[in-house]
Design a protein around this motif. Structure first.
Motif, mmCIF file in Angstrom:
data_model
loop_
_atom_site.group_PDB
_atom_site.id
_atom_site.type_symbol
_atom_site.label_atom_id
_atom_site.label_comp_id
_atom_site.label_asym_id
_atom_site.label_seq_id
_atom_site.Cartn_x
_atom_site.Cartn_y
_atom_site.Cartn_z
ATOM 1 N N SER A 203 0.852 -1.179 0.000
ATOM 2 C CA SER A 203 0.000 0.000 0.000
ATOM 3 C C SER A 203 0.890 1.230 0.000
ATOM 4 O O SER A 203 2.102 1.139 0.234
ATOM 5 C CB SER A 203 -0.919 0.004 1.227
ATOM 6 N N VAL A 204 0.295 2.390 -0.261
ATOM 7 C CA VAL A 204 1.063 3.634 -0.290
ATOM 8 C C VAL A 204 0.317 4.692 0.511
ATOM 9 O O VAL A 204 -0.898 4.609 0.693
ATOM 10 C CB VAL A 204 1.290 4.133 -1.736
ATOM 11 N N PRO A 205 1.037 5.718 1.008
ATOM 12 C CA PRO A 205 0.384 6.792 1.764
ATOM 13 C C PRO A 205 -0.313 7.779 0.841
ATOM 14 O O PRO A 205 -0.040 7.833 -0.365
ATOM 15 C CB PRO A 205 1.552 7.458 2.497
ATOM 16 N N ASP B 198 -2.690 4.955 6.029
ATOM 17 C CA ASP B 198 -1.871 5.799 6.892
ATOM 18 C C ASP B 198 -0.542 5.088 7.110
ATOM 19 O O ASP B 198 -0.512 3.877 7.357
ATOM 20 C CB ASP B 198 -2.549 6.012 8.245
ATOM 21 N N ALA B 199 0.539 5.841 7.041
ATOM 22 C CA ALA B 199 1.866 5.246 7.175
ATOM 23 C C ALA B 199 2.070 4.609 8.543
ATOM 24 O O ALA B 199 2.688 3.554 8.659
ATOM 25 C CB ALA B 199 2.927 6.311 6.924
ATOM 26 N N GLY B 200 1.541 5.223 9.596
ATOM 27 C CA GLY B 200 1.772 4.708 10.939
ATOM 28 C C GLY B 200 0.839 3.584 11.343
ATOM 29 O O GLY B 200 1.274 2.482 11.688
ATOM 30 N N LEU C 233 -6.850 1.885 6.460
ATOM 31 C CA LEU C 233 -7.227 2.126 5.072
ATOM 32 C C LEU C 233 -7.879 3.501 4.926
ATOM 33 O O LEU C 233 -8.812 3.823 5.663
ATOM 34 C CB LEU C 233 -8.192 1.033 4.604
ATOM 35 N N ARG C 234 -7.388 4.302 3.986
ATOM 36 C CA ARG C 234 -7.952 5.627 3.728
ATOM 37 C C ARG C 234 -8.594 5.739 2.352
ATOM 38 O O ARG C 234 -9.345 6.680 2.087
ATOM 39 C CB ARG C 234 -6.857 6.690 3.850
ATOM 40 N N GLY C 235 -8.299 4.805 1.495
ATOM 41 C CA GLY C 235 -8.864 4.846 0.151
ATOM 42 C C GLY C 235 -8.241 3.765 -0.701
ATOM 43 O O GLY C 235 -7.480 2.924 -0.220
ATOM 44 N N GLU D 64 -8.974 -3.245 14.076
ATOM 45 C CA GLU D 64 -8.511 -1.855 14.194
ATOM 46 C C GLU D 64 -8.669 -1.078 12.886
ATOM 47 O O GLU D 64 -8.157 0.035 12.764
ATOM 48 C CB GLU D 64 -7.028 -1.840 14.610
ATOM 49 N N GLU D 65 -9.374 -1.680 11.907
ATOM 50 C CA GLU D 65 -9.543 -1.066 10.592
ATOM 51 C C GLU D 65 -8.227 -0.943 9.827
ATOM 52 O O GLU D 65 -8.106 -0.139 8.896
ATOM 53 C CB GLU D 65 -10.208 0.318 10.699
ATOM 54 N N ALA D 66 -7.238 -1.730 10.240
ATOM 55 C CA ALA D 66 -5.961 -1.755 9.524
ATOM 56 C C ALA D 66 -6.043 -2.763 8.382
ATOM 57 O O ALA D 66 -6.736 -3.791 8.481
ATOM 58 C CB ALA D 66 -4.824 -2.120 10.468
ATOM 59 N N LEU D 67 -5.328 -2.485 7.304
ATOM 60 C CA LEU D 67 -5.350 -3.359 6.136
ATOM 61 C C LEU D 67 -4.711 -4.709 6.459
ATOM 62 O O LEU D 67 -3.564 -4.772 6.888
ATOM 63 C CB LEU D 67 -4.605 -2.677 4.990
ATOM 64 N N ALA D 68 -5.478 -5.787 6.258
ATOM 65 C CA ALA D 68 -4.978 -7.130 6.549
ATOM 66 C C ALA D 68 -4.762 -7.957 5.285
ATOM 67 O O ALA D 68 -4.070 -8.978 5.316
ATOM 68 C CB ALA D 68 -5.957 -7.857 7.475
ATOM 69 N N GLY D 69 -5.353 -7.535 4.170
ATOM 70 C CA GLY D 69 -5.225 -8.291 2.931
ATOM 71 C C GLY D 69 -6.144 -7.727 1.875
ATOM 72 O O GLY D 69 -6.801 -6.695 2.075
ATOM 73 N N ILE D 70 -6.202 -8.384 0.750
ATOM 74 C CA ILE D 70 -7.125 -7.982 -0.317
ATOM 75 C C ILE D 70 -7.557 -9.236 -1.062
ATOM 76 O O ILE D 70 -6.754 -10.146 -1.292
ATOM 77 C CB ILE D 70 -6.469 -6.956 -1.267
#
Length: 313
Positions: free
Chosen positions: A49-51, A75-77, A81-83, A157-163
């Motif tokens: 992913s990218v910021p 988000d980098a930290g 997922l933001r988009g 935590e709404e963090a990206l885990a996969g796709i």
């Protein structure tokens, strides 16, 4: 002018072509329950992913280098997922839709300037996601009902885990034997364009009608197929810059779309079993197969069509 009119007539004729079979409305069957969390078994983990601060050209180059059709923006930290940026967003930006205003209005048509804007300017912000506890059947239902080609998977935590993508789901569902043929599930009534149509016109056609790909037909003969990913790679590979002397986007989007076709064209026939069609797509790494009968294009079968067909079965 005559050639453009001829192309339009071909498109109109194919648009009116009726489908041969109607499978009726979608009915998702409760028997395909699946087990909680099984979607992670077919998903891609450790997703790149990218910021939001990355440039548009940087994100497109990343997608092209890895062969991605979509790229999560996080988000980098926190890695939340933001988009997501898709090949469709890029063709919209290059001249297909509202995102083109970034080039046309803000940068006066100067593509070289516009591509250095941040990816947040063109990414899709409202993203449909799946929890990491989801089932494969749940992924298939969202893909079919919302017509989404890929779903980011997030944790608590709404963090990206996969796709998980159409291709992942198609591969998983295609393991069951079926007697369904391509003819029964292919898309018909196709809109087509000619190989001499300007690239910019093709991007507008795709965005206006919601297509990811268009068959190229000349004098009733299938010349090739152009996809949103092909046009994205035109930018991401740097080829677009070799044809750009003034910086004006019209300079490179006015070229004929046949400029971007060159890969081998893979096709199928209406009586082919959909298991075989799915296997061919996976082996060749393509998202669609034109359907040919007696030397003529009669339909198109896509990963989406196959996910829908296998899930209905």
């Amino acid at each position: 002018m005559h050639k453009n009119n001829q192309t339009m007539k071909q498109g109109d004729r194919l648009l009116k072509m009726p489908g041969k079979l109607d499978r009726g409305p979608i009915e998702f069957k409760s028997r395909i329950a699946g087990s909680e969390g099984e979607v992670m078994g077919i998903a891609t983990r450790g997703v790149i992913s990218v910021p939001q601060t990355m440039t548009i050209i940087g994100a497109v180059e990343t997608m092209t280098a890895y062969g991605f059709r979509r790229l999560p923006i996080t988000d980098a930290g926190t890695h939340r997922l933001r988009g997501i940026m898709t090949a469709r967003d890029i063709i919209d930006f290059l001249g297909g839709g509202d995102r083109f205003n970034l080039v046309r209005v803000k940068h006066g048509g100067n593509l070289l300037s516009a591509i250095n804007e941040s990816v947040r300017e063109v990414m899709t912000q409202r993203v449909t996601t799946m929890p990491h506890t989801a089932t494969i059947a749940g992924a298939a239902e969202i893909i079919v009902t919302k017509k989404i080609g890929g779903l980011p998977i997030v944790d608590e935590e709404e963090a990206l885990a996969g796709i998980v993508t159409e291709r992942d789901v198609m591969k998983a569902l295609a393991t069951e034997d079926t007697d369904v043929t391509v003819e029964e599930v292919m898309s018909t009534g196709l809109r087509v364009t000619g190989p001499d149509t300007p690239i910019g016109s093709v991007t507008r056609e795709m965005i206006t009608h919601g297509f990811r790909r268009l068959p190229l037909v000349s004098d009733d003969v299938l010349f090739g197929i152009i996809s949103a990913s092909d046009i994205m790679k035109y930018l991401g590979s740097g080829e677009i810059f070799t044809r750009l002397s003034t910086g004006d986007v019209a300079e490179v989007m006015g070229l004929p779309v046949r400029t971007l076709t060159g890969a081998e064209l893979y096709t199928t026939t209406p009586n082919t079993n959909i298991n075989d069609a799915a296997l061919k797509m996976l082996q060749k790494g393509v998202g669609a197969l034109p359907v040919i009968e007696e030397g003529k294009l009669i339909g198109l079968i896509t990963e989406f069509d196959l996910v829908k067909a296998f899930y209905e079965e």
